[in-house]
Design a protein around this motif. Structure first.
Motif, PDB file in Angstrom:
ATOM      1  N   LEU A 212     -34.650 -10.903  12.807  1.00 32.43           N
ATOM      2  CA  LEU A 212     -34.257 -12.233  12.352  1.00 32.43           C
ATOM      3  C   LEU A 212     -35.160 -12.726  11.227  1.00 32.43           C
ATOM      4  O   LEU A 212     -34.701 -13.290  10.237  1.00 32.43           O
ATOM      5  CB  LEU A 212     -34.322 -13.228  13.511  1.00 32.43           C
ATOM      6  CG  LEU A 212     -33.103 -13.353  14.429  1.00 32.43           C
ATOM      7  CD1 LEU A 212     -33.422 -14.313  15.559  1.00 32.43           C
ATOM      8  CD2 LEU A 212     -31.900 -13.840  13.661  1.00 32.43           C
ATOM      9  N   CYS A 216     -32.556 -11.843   8.364  1.00 34.63           N
ATOM     10  CA  CYS A 216     -31.557 -12.861   8.686  1.00 34.63           C
ATOM     11  C   CYS A 216     -30.403 -12.288   9.487  1.00 34.63           C
ATOM     12  O   CYS A 216     -29.243 -12.678   9.326  1.00 34.63           O
ATOM     13  CB  CYS A 216     -31.005 -13.518   7.418  1.00 34.63           C
ATOM     14  SG  CYS A 216     -32.252 -14.502   6.557  1.00 34.63           S
ATOM     15  N   THR A 218     -28.105 -11.743  12.779  1.00 36.13           N
ATOM     16  CA  THR A 218     -27.733 -12.513  13.965  1.00 36.13           C
ATOM     17  C   THR A 218     -26.711 -11.745  14.760  1.00 36.13           C
ATOM     18  O   THR A 218     -26.010 -10.872  14.237  1.00 36.13           O
ATOM     19  CB  THR A 218     -27.143 -13.885  13.595  1.00 36.13           C
ATOM     20  OG1 THR A 218     -25.962 -13.675  12.818  1.00 36.13           O
ATOM     21  CG2 THR A 218     -28.131 -14.715  12.813  1.00 36.13           C
ATOM     22  N   GLU A 221     -22.199 -16.085  15.947  1.00 34.55           N
ATOM     23  CA  GLU A 221     -22.438 -17.468  15.552  1.00 34.55           C
ATOM     24  C   GLU A 221     -23.484 -18.154  16.401  1.00 34.55           C
ATOM     25  O   GLU A 221     -24.111 -19.109  15.986  1.00 34.55           O
ATOM     26  CB  GLU A 221     -21.121 -18.247  15.615  1.00 34.55           C
ATOM     27  CG  GLU A 221     -20.092 -17.770  14.587  1.00 34.55           C
ATOM     28  CD  GLU A 221     -18.830 -18.598  14.637  1.00 34.55           C
ATOM     29  OE1 GLU A 221     -18.763 -19.486  15.503  1.00 34.55           O
ATOM     30  OE2 GLU A 221     -17.933 -18.361  13.833  1.00 34.55           O
ATOM     31  N   GLU A 222     -23.647 -17.718  17.642  1.00 31.63           N
ATOM     32  CA  GLU A 222     -24.594 -18.385  18.526  1.00 31.63           C
ATOM     33  C   GLU A 222     -26.022 -17.887  18.345  1.00 31.63           C
ATOM     34  O   GLU A 222     -26.926 -18.306  19.039  1.00 31.63           O
ATOM     35  CB  GLU A 222     -24.152 -18.181  19.989  1.00 31.63           C
ATOM     36  CG  GLU A 222     -22.820 -18.828  20.315  1.00 31.63           C
ATOM     37  CD  GLU A 222     -22.839 -20.315  20.081  1.00 31.63           C
ATOM     38  OE1 GLU A 222     -23.861 -20.962  20.386  1.00 31.63           O
ATOM     39  OE2 GLU A 222     -21.847 -20.843  19.583  1.00 31.63           O
ATOM     40  N   GLY A 223     -26.208 -16.971  17.410  1.00 34.70           N
ATOM     41  CA  GLY A 223     -27.555 -16.458  17.196  1.00 34.70           C
ATOM     42  C   GLY A 223     -27.900 -15.369  18.190  1.00 34.70           C
ATOM     43  O   GLY A 223     -27.111 -14.973  19.038  1.00 34.70           O
ATOM     44  N   ARG A 239     -33.136 -17.344  22.393  1.00 39.77           N
ATOM     45  CA  ARG A 239     -32.144 -17.433  21.325  1.00 39.77           C
ATOM     46  C   ARG A 239     -32.866 -17.670  20.009  1.00 39.77           C
ATOM     47  O   ARG A 239     -33.857 -18.396  19.974  1.00 39.77           O
ATOM     48  CB  ARG A 239     -31.146 -18.573  21.569  1.00 39.77           C
ATOM     49  CG  ARG A 239     -30.171 -18.294  22.695  1.00 39.77           C
ATOM     50  CD  ARG A 239     -29.052 -19.330  22.701  1.00 39.77           C
ATOM     51  NE  ARG A 239     -28.090 -19.084  23.759  1.00 39.77           N
ATOM     52  CZ  ARG A 239     -27.083 -18.235  23.672  1.00 39.77           C
ATOM     53  NH1 ARG A 239     -26.923 -17.539  22.550  1.00 39.77           N
ATOM     54  NH2 ARG A 239     -26.238 -18.076  24.669  1.00 39.77           N
ATOM     55  N   ARG A 241     -32.593 -18.129  15.521  1.00 39.22           N
ATOM     56  CA  ARG A 241     -31.843 -18.439  14.307  1.00 39.22           C
ATOM     57  C   ARG A 241     -32.718 -18.169  13.095  1.00 39.22           C
ATOM     58  O   ARG A 241     -33.904 -18.511  13.101  1.00 39.22           O
ATOM     59  CB  ARG A 241     -31.424 -19.913  14.282  1.00 39.22           C
ATOM     60  CG  ARG A 241     -30.236 -20.244  15.162  1.00 39.22           C
ATOM     61  CD  ARG A 241     -28.960 -19.785  14.519  1.00 39.22           C
ATOM     62  NE  ARG A 241     -27.793 -20.254  15.256  1.00 39.22           N
ATOM     63  CZ  ARG A 241     -26.550 -19.968  14.925  1.00 39.22           C
ATOM     64  NH1 ARG A 241     -26.334 -19.212  13.873  1.00 39.22           N
ATOM     65  NH2 ARG A 241     -25.534 -20.416  15.631  1.00 39.22           N
ATOM     66  N   ALA A 253     -37.833 -17.341  11.000  1.00 33.70           N
ATOM     67  CA  ALA A 253     -36.921 -17.549  12.122  1.00 33.70           C
ATOM     68  C   ALA A 253     -37.472 -18.603  13.068  1.00 33.70           C
ATOM     69  O   ALA A 253     -38.682 -18.854  13.107  1.00 33.70           O
ATOM     70  CB  ALA A 253     -36.699 -16.234  12.876  1.00 33.70           C
TER      71      ALA A 253
END
Length: 499
Positions: A212, A216, A218, A221-223, A239, A241, A253
């Motif tokens: 991450l 970047c 993932t 969408e929820e990471g 979790r 992002r 991150a």
């Protein structure tokens, strides 16, 4: 400095009345508020009571030297602009005046144009200094706001019940809160700023955070979501992002950690309860169902129509309860992760054909037709549990039969879509309104209308289908139009060797 920027006050300090009056005649038309003083004491008195912005100062005064007044102005009124006017101008005098803080020097005699030029330059200097002071105040205010904001942010992070970790794009730890330190069993005095391995010992979590931070990456969408056990019976859900800059570059991150131990315990207890109750109920219900079936068979012609109806309804209800228990056990196995056996190669067309043959009798009773539409070429086998696939498509086709009127067609289509196999079940049934589509995969949720209220069911079929599809790494979608029909599409991944 004058409060009204359009009426800047100028103080003329000179012992000659003629000079004072001539300067007033030049400055008045320029819009200045002009005050005059004939000596040093009078000048200091004016400065004490009025907001003077510019001073035109003669060096030769009857009571004190102009340089002394200049020093007083610099000490007490540093923002006043002083212009020296003297008839004894020398290089040494000019240099000394400038060193003492004078802005400009006009040697006498000077004409009105020179005075106007000097005054206008002084106004420009005042404007620049005012702007500089404003910017400095804004800077101080911004710094104070940032400091306050950082204090608030720090207080919020420190009191959060979840762990928070922030990294840079190299995977280095920038920030973490006490809850994270507690979860990771770090010493209380552990500082940030070191490599990730100093803070996270779990290899799986560390690799995900590194991915991450630098790339970047993932997992949807929820990471990135990751479960770990820190030892004993403590379970954490992580979790993450990525932090993306204005130019799209990865800056690092943010990772959160939540204690899910209580949820794990609750899930285990719930599963054990469902399994125990289901096993305890299934056996006596099966016995009751068999006895009712025997009664109906042995007493054919001897029962009144009302008695026969009551026994048939009782037999139907016990069968529904047995089906409900079976569905609950299936859900319990899905939630516990024990849902699919070792995957084997399954030819999807053959499996669907067998299911359709089995269900054709049920469809024929309603004058319905089940049609299988194969792909133009033979599809490769998929790796999956055959029993799980039978449950998925058996449920979907059975629902299509149950929720479609007599004389309609149920179409099952198989085709390849990129790296997946898509199996779609389309009916010409009652359809589902859009407001229900987001809830039909929830447990016990049933869409009841005037047309479907008499159709029996547990409300667990579609949740089981969704759980099995997710366990197989697939995806299910639904499209429906009321009174036109529905299409449920299942996408299952192909083996890498066949991509």
């Amino acid at each position: 400095m004058a409060k009204d920027p359009e009426r800047v006050c100028v103080l003329v300090v000179d012992d000659e009345p003629r000079i004072r009056e001539s300067l007033r005649r030049v400055l008045d038309p320029m819009g200045y508020c002009v005050r005059t003083a004939a000596d040093g004491q009078a000048a200091l008195a004016v400065l004490d009571r009025e907001p003077v912005a510019i001073v035109l100062l003669d060096l030769q005064l009857p009571d004190m030297h102009g340089m002394a007044i200049l020093h007083r102005i610099r000490e007490r009124y540093p923002h006043i602009v002083v212009i020296i006017i003297t008839g004894f101008s020398t290089v040494q005098t000019a240099a000394e005046a400038m060193r003492s803080g004078a802005y400009d020097l006009l040697p006498k005699p000077f004409d009105p144009a020179q005075l106007r030029l000097a005054i206008n330059r002084a106004r420009e200097k005042m404007a620049l200094e005012a702007e500089a002071r404003h910017l400095q105040q804004e800077k101080l205010r911004t710094l104070a706001d940032l400091s306050l904001e950082q204090s608030r942010l720090r207080a919020i992070l420190d009191t959060l019940p979840i762990g928070v970790l922030v990294t840079d794009n190299q995977g280095g730890v920038v920030l973490f809160n006490p809850t994270f330190a507690s979860f990771m069993e770090l010493p209380a005095d552990t500082p940030p700023g070191r490599e990730l391995a100093r803070y996270v010992r779990d290899d799986g979590l560390r690799s995900r955070i590194a991915a991450l931070s630098g790339g970047c990456a993932t997992d949807g969408e929820e990471g990135t979501a990751y479960e770990l056990c820190t030892g004993g019976e403590t379970f954490l859900l992580a979790r993450g992002r990525p932090v993306v800059g204005e130019q799209g570059q990865c800056l690092g991150a943010v990772v959160t950690l939540v204690d899910i131990t209580a949820m794990k315990v609750l899930d285990r207890l719930r599963g054990e309860f469902v399994a125990k109750v289901s096993h305890e109920l299934r056996s006596p219900l099966s016995t009751i169902h068999e006895q009712l079936a025997m009664l109906l068979s042995d007493l054919v012609g001897q029962l009144s129509p009302s008695d026969a109806h009551l026994l048939s309804r009782a037999k139907e209800k016990t069968q529904g309860l047995i089906a409900l228990i079976g569905d609950l056990l299936d859900l319990s196995r899905i939630e516990s992760g024990v849902v699919c056996r070792t995957p084997t190669a399954v030819q999807v067309e053959e499996l669907l054909e067998n299911i359709i043959v089995f269900l054709n009798t049920k469809a024929a009773a309603k004058q319905q037709t089940i049609a299988l539409r194969r792909a133009s070429s033979l599809l490769p086998a998929i790796q999956a549990d055959p029993l799980a696939l039978e449950s998925i498509f058996g449920n979907l086709i059975t629902n299509a039969v149950n929720y479609s009127p007599a004389g309609t067609t149920i179409e099952v289509t198989v085709q390849r879509v990129d790296t997946q196999v898509q199996i779609a079940v389309r009916d010409e049934g009652f359809g589902i309104e859009a407001r229900h589509l987001g809830k039909i995969f929830e447990r016990f949720y049933r869409v009841k209308t005037e047309k479907t209220r008499y159709i029996t069911g547990t409300g667990l079929g579609l949740p089981i289908v969704k759980g099995l599809v997710d366990a197989l790494g697939g995806r299910i979608t639904v499209e429906s139009i009321p009174d036109k029909g529905s299409t449920f599409a299942v996408l299952l991944p192909l083996p890498e060797a066949d991509l």
